[in-house]
Each structure stands twice: as C-alpha cells, then as structure tokens.
Design a protein around this motif. Structure first.
Motif, PDB file in Angstrom:
ATOM      1  N   GLN A   1      20.910  -7.968 -40.923  1.00 23.95           N
ATOM      2  CA  GLN A   1      19.695  -8.740 -41.190  1.00 23.95           C
ATOM      3  C   GLN A   1      19.986  -9.808 -42.230  1.00 23.95           C
ATOM      4  O   GLN A   1      20.892  -9.659 -43.045  1.00 23.95           O
ATOM      5  N   THR A   2      19.200 -10.852 -42.213  1.00 25.88           N
ATOM      6  CA  THR A   2      19.311 -11.922 -43.186  1.00 25.88           C
ATOM      7  C   THR A   2      17.919 -12.425 -43.513  1.00 25.88           C
ATOM      8  O   THR A   2      16.988 -12.236 -42.727  1.00 25.88           O
ATOM      9  N   GLU A   3      17.789 -13.046 -44.657  1.00 30.96           N
ATOM     10  CA  GLU A   3      16.496 -13.632 -45.029  1.00 30.96           C
ATOM     11  C   GLU A   3      16.332 -15.014 -44.407  1.00 30.96           C
ATOM     12  O   GLU A   3      15.254 -15.594 -44.476  1.00 30.96           O
ATOM     13  N   GLN A   4      17.383 -15.520 -43.790  1.00 32.38           N
ATOM     14  CA  GLN A   4      17.338 -16.840 -43.166  1.00 32.38           C
ATOM     15  C   GLN A   4      16.577 -16.772 -41.834  1.00 32.38           C
ATOM     16  O   GLN A   4      16.323 -15.694 -41.304  1.00 32.38           O
ATOM     17  N   GLU A   5      16.261 -17.945 -41.314  1.00 32.77           N
ATOM     18  CA  GLU A   5      15.531 -18.018 -40.043  1.00 32.77           C
ATOM     19  C   GLU A   5      16.346 -17.448 -38.883  1.00 32.77           C
ATOM     20  O   GLU A   5      15.807 -16.838 -37.971  1.00 32.77           O
ATOM     21  N   PHE A   6      17.662 -17.660 -38.950  1.00 31.25           N
ATOM     22  CA  PHE A   6      18.521 -17.127 -37.906  1.00 31.25           C
ATOM     23  C   PHE A   6      19.891 -16.797 -38.456  1.00 31.25           C
ATOM     24  O   PHE A   6      20.281 -17.253 -39.529  1.00 31.25           O
ATOM     25  N   LEU A   7      20.612 -15.979 -37.693  1.00 30.87           N
ATOM     26  CA  LEU A   7      21.963 -15.548 -38.024  1.00 30.87           C
ATOM     27  C   LEU A   7      22.869 -16.008 -36.884  1.00 30.87           C
ATOM     28  O   LEU A   7      22.519 -15.861 -35.711  1.00 30.87           O
ATOM     29  N   ILE A   8      24.018 -16.586 -37.233  1.00 27.23           N
ATOM     30  CA  ILE A   8      24.946 -17.120 -36.244  1.00 27.23           C
ATOM     31  C   ILE A   8      26.126 -16.161 -36.099  1.00 27.23           C
ATOM     32  O   ILE A   8      26.722 -15.751 -37.094  1.00 27.23           O
ATOM     33  N   PHE A   9      26.448 -15.819 -34.861  1.00 28.63           N
ATOM     34  CA  PHE A   9      27.552 -14.909 -34.574  1.00 28.63           C
ATOM     35  C   PHE A   9      28.687 -15.662 -33.885  1.00 28.63           C
ATOM     36  O   PHE A   9      28.451 -16.400 -32.935  1.00 28.63           O
ATOM     37  N   ASP A  10      29.898 -15.447 -34.363  1.00 25.19           N
ATOM     38  CA  ASP A  10      31.096 -15.996 -33.734  1.00 25.19           C
ATOM     39  C   ASP A  10      31.545 -14.990 -32.677  1.00 25.19           C
ATOM     40  O   ASP A  10      32.256 -14.037 -32.980  1.00 25.19           O
ATOM     41  N   THR A  11      31.089 -15.166 -31.462  1.00 28.38           N
ATOM     42  CA  THR A  11      31.293 -14.335 -30.267  1.00 28.38           C
ATOM     43  C   THR A  11      30.396 -13.099 -30.261  1.00 28.38           C
ATOM     44  O   THR A  11      29.753 -12.788 -31.264  1.00 28.38           O
ATOM     45  N   ASP A  12      30.380 -12.433 -29.123  1.00 30.14           N
ATOM     46  CA  ASP A  12      29.610 -11.196 -28.976  1.00 30.14           C
ATOM     47  C   ASP A  12      30.260 -10.311 -27.915  1.00 30.14           C
ATOM     48  O   ASP A  12      31.405 -10.537 -27.533  1.00 30.14           O
ATOM     49  N   LEU A  13      29.522  -9.341 -27.436  1.00 31.87           N
ATOM     50  CA  LEU A  13      30.076  -8.359 -26.510  1.00 31.87           C
ATOM     51  C   LEU A  13      30.427  -8.922 -25.138  1.00 31.87           C
ATOM     52  O   LEU A  13      31.219  -8.324 -24.414  1.00 31.87           O
ATOM     53  N   ILE A  14      29.875 -10.063 -24.772  1.00 30.44           N
ATOM     54  CA  ILE A  14      30.258 -10.662 -23.493  1.00 30.44           C
ATOM     55  C   ILE A  14      31.745 -10.990 -23.504  1.00 30.44           C
ATOM     56  O   ILE A  14      32.466 -10.713 -22.544  1.00 30.44           O
ATOM     57  N   VAL A  15      32.219 -11.576 -24.587  1.00 31.70           N
ATOM     58  CA  VAL A  15      33.643 -11.903 -24.695  1.00 31.70           C
ATOM     59  C   VAL A  15      34.480 -10.627 -24.605  1.00 31.70           C
ATOM     60  O   VAL A  15      35.500 -10.582 -23.911  1.00 31.70           O
ATOM     61  N   THR A  16      34.038  -9.588 -25.271  1.00 32.63           N
ATOM     62  CA  THR A  16      34.778  -8.324 -25.264  1.00 32.63           C
ATOM     63  C   THR A  16      34.770  -7.693 -23.870  1.00 32.63           C
ATOM     64  O   THR A  16      35.782  -7.151 -23.418  1.00 32.63           O
ATOM     65  N   LYS A  17      33.644  -7.782 -23.179  1.00 39.57           N
ATOM     66  CA  LYS A  17      33.564  -7.256 -21.820  1.00 39.57           C
ATOM     67  C   LYS A  17      34.563  -7.970 -20.913  1.00 39.57           C
ATOM     68  O   LYS A  17      35.318  -7.326 -20.172  1.00 39.57           O
ATOM     69  N   VAL A  18      34.570  -9.286 -20.975  1.00 39.53           N
ATOM     70  CA  VAL A  18      35.487 -10.059 -20.141  1.00 39.53           C
ATOM     71  C   VAL A  18      36.932  -9.735 -20.514  1.00 39.53           C
ATOM     72  O   VAL A  18      37.795  -9.591 -19.644  1.00 39.53           O
ATOM     73  N   TRP A  19      37.207  -9.617 -21.803  1.00 44.02           N
ATOM     74  CA  TRP A  19      38.542  -9.261 -22.295  1.00 44.02           C
ATOM     75  C   TRP A  19      38.987  -7.927 -21.692  1.00 44.02           C
ATOM     76  O   TRP A  19      40.087  -7.796 -21.169  1.00 44.02           O
ATOM     77  N   LEU A  20      38.110  -6.927 -21.769  1.00 41.06           N
ATOM     78  CA  LEU A  20      38.441  -5.612 -21.213  1.00 41.06           C
ATOM     79  C   LEU A  20      38.688  -5.681 -19.709  1.00 41.06           C
ATOM     80  O   LEU A  20      39.653  -5.111 -19.202  1.00 41.06           O
ATOM     81  N   GLU A  21      37.815  -6.377 -18.999  1.00 43.00           N
ATOM     82  CA  GLU A  21      37.976  -6.481 -17.545  1.00 43.00           C
ATOM     83  C   GLU A  21      39.238  -7.241 -17.179  1.00 43.00           C
ATOM     84  O   GLU A  21      39.964  -6.846 -16.263  1.00 43.00           O
ATOM     85  N   HIS A  22      39.495  -8.337 -17.876  1.00 44.57           N
ATOM     86  CA  HIS A  22      40.650  -9.176 -17.568  1.00 44.57           C
ATOM     87  C   HIS A  22      41.968  -8.456 -17.868  1.00 44.57           C
ATOM     88  O   HIS A  22      42.881  -8.472 -17.049  1.00 44.57           O
ATOM     89  N   VAL A  23      42.060  -7.830 -19.032  1.00 45.03           N
ATOM     90  CA  VAL A  23      43.323  -7.220 -19.452  1.00 45.03           C
ATOM     91  C   VAL A  23      43.507  -5.814 -18.878  1.00 45.03           C
ATOM     92  O   VAL A  23      44.611  -5.460 -18.444  1.00 45.03           O
ATOM     93  N   PHE A  24      42.447  -5.011 -18.868  1.00 44.96           N
ATOM     94  CA  PHE A  24      42.584  -3.601 -18.502  1.00 44.96           C
ATOM     95  C   PHE A  24      41.922  -3.220 -17.175  1.00 44.96           C
ATOM     96  O   PHE A  24      42.095  -2.105 -16.700  1.00 44.96           O
TER      97      PHE A  24
END
Length: 168
Positions: free
Chosen positions: A64-87
């Motif tokens: 959580q943050t007191e700011q209006e929004f929080l910015i994330f550098d990647t999320d689970l979509i990237v990890t899902k694709v990584w898992l599918e692509h590599v494994f």
C-alpha cells in the motif's frame, strides 16, 4: 490506491520508465523482483526459482502507499510467459493470481529500443514474439492497457499521456 504495471519484453526501458513516471507523478514504484533474485542466485535458475519469484511478486501486489497510485515494474503475466516459454508449464494457481493482482492499468512497452545485453537477459531475437504474447495475456484480463512506444522523452510522454487519460 490504483495499480499501474509497466510490462514488456526485455530491454524496452521498463525500469527507467517506472523510475521516471514515479518521480514525475510523486508516486512510489516497485522494482522487478526477478532481476534481483536471478542476479544473486549464483547458478542457473530452475522452475522452482521462477515459481518462488511469482509468489514474491504476487505478495508485492498487496503493498500500500499513500500516493494516488503505485507503479510496478512487471507483474505475474511476465512470469507466466517466462514459465511457459522456458519450462512449458505453469502452476495451477497462476492464472487466478494474475486476476487477483487487481491491476488498474497496463503500460505495454513496445520493443522499439535497441537491445542492451545484460547477464540476466536471454531473448534478444524474441522480443516481438514475447510482446505479442504479453498483449494476448493482458487482453485476457480485461484490464485497460496502452501500448507505449518511442525513445527517451517521447516514450515517457506516451506513458504519461496514457496515465493522464486513464486518471480522467
């Protein structure tokens, strides 16, 4: 608090864009956990390592943050694709977890920047392929998204314009 995810293939300026957007909007941002984890691993990563990364990334979405929004550098979509692509497989819980991240906006960075080699980067010739895969996965979530392109200030302007449009 709203959640914005900057997503895209390797070497498209996600981290730089997150830092700049956070500064320009007086917002907080969450760095990519996978980079830190793999850089400090000291061996070749395994399926179990990537699942650990996914679980940690998912936990970060409860921040959580007191700011209006929080910015994330990647999320689970990237990890899902990584898992599918590599494994060739993903944990059963991952698709549900992607929806539970409750992302409000995706900024999908096009692979229109030059590739910069780094020890943790693997796919210089697959960036367009991975970009299209991320796009398909984002569309499945039904979360608003904007495609971000351009170099330097033009890329930042494109992303900021998308955020401003979304905030209205």
């Amino acid at each position: 608090m709203k959640k914005i995810v900057v997503i895209g293939p390797e070497s498209v300026g996600k981290t730089t864009l997150c830092e700049t957007l956070a500064k320009n909007n007086n917002a907080d941002w969450v760095p990519e956990y996978a980079r830190e984890y793999v850089e400090n691993l000291g061996r070749v990563y395994t399926y179990s390592d990537v699942v650990h990364i996914a679980k940690t990334q998912f936990e970060q979405f409860s921040l959580q943050t007191e700011q209006e929004f929080l910015i994330f550098d990647t999320d689970l979509i990237v990890t899902k694709v990584w898992l599918e692509h590599v494994f060739g497989r993903v944990p059963e819980w991952l698709d549900k977890a992607i929806l539970q991240e409750n992302v409000d906006l995706y900024l999908l960075c096009k692979p229109d920047l030059e590739w910069i080699a780094e020890p943790v980067r693997e796919n210089p010739d697959l960036r367009d392929y991975l970009y299209e895969w991320y796009l398909r996965e984002i569309k499945k979530t039904l979360v608003p998204f904007e495609e971000i392109e351009g170099r330097g200030a033009a890329r930042t302007f494109s992303a900021q314009k998308a955020i401003d449009k979304w905030l209205k």
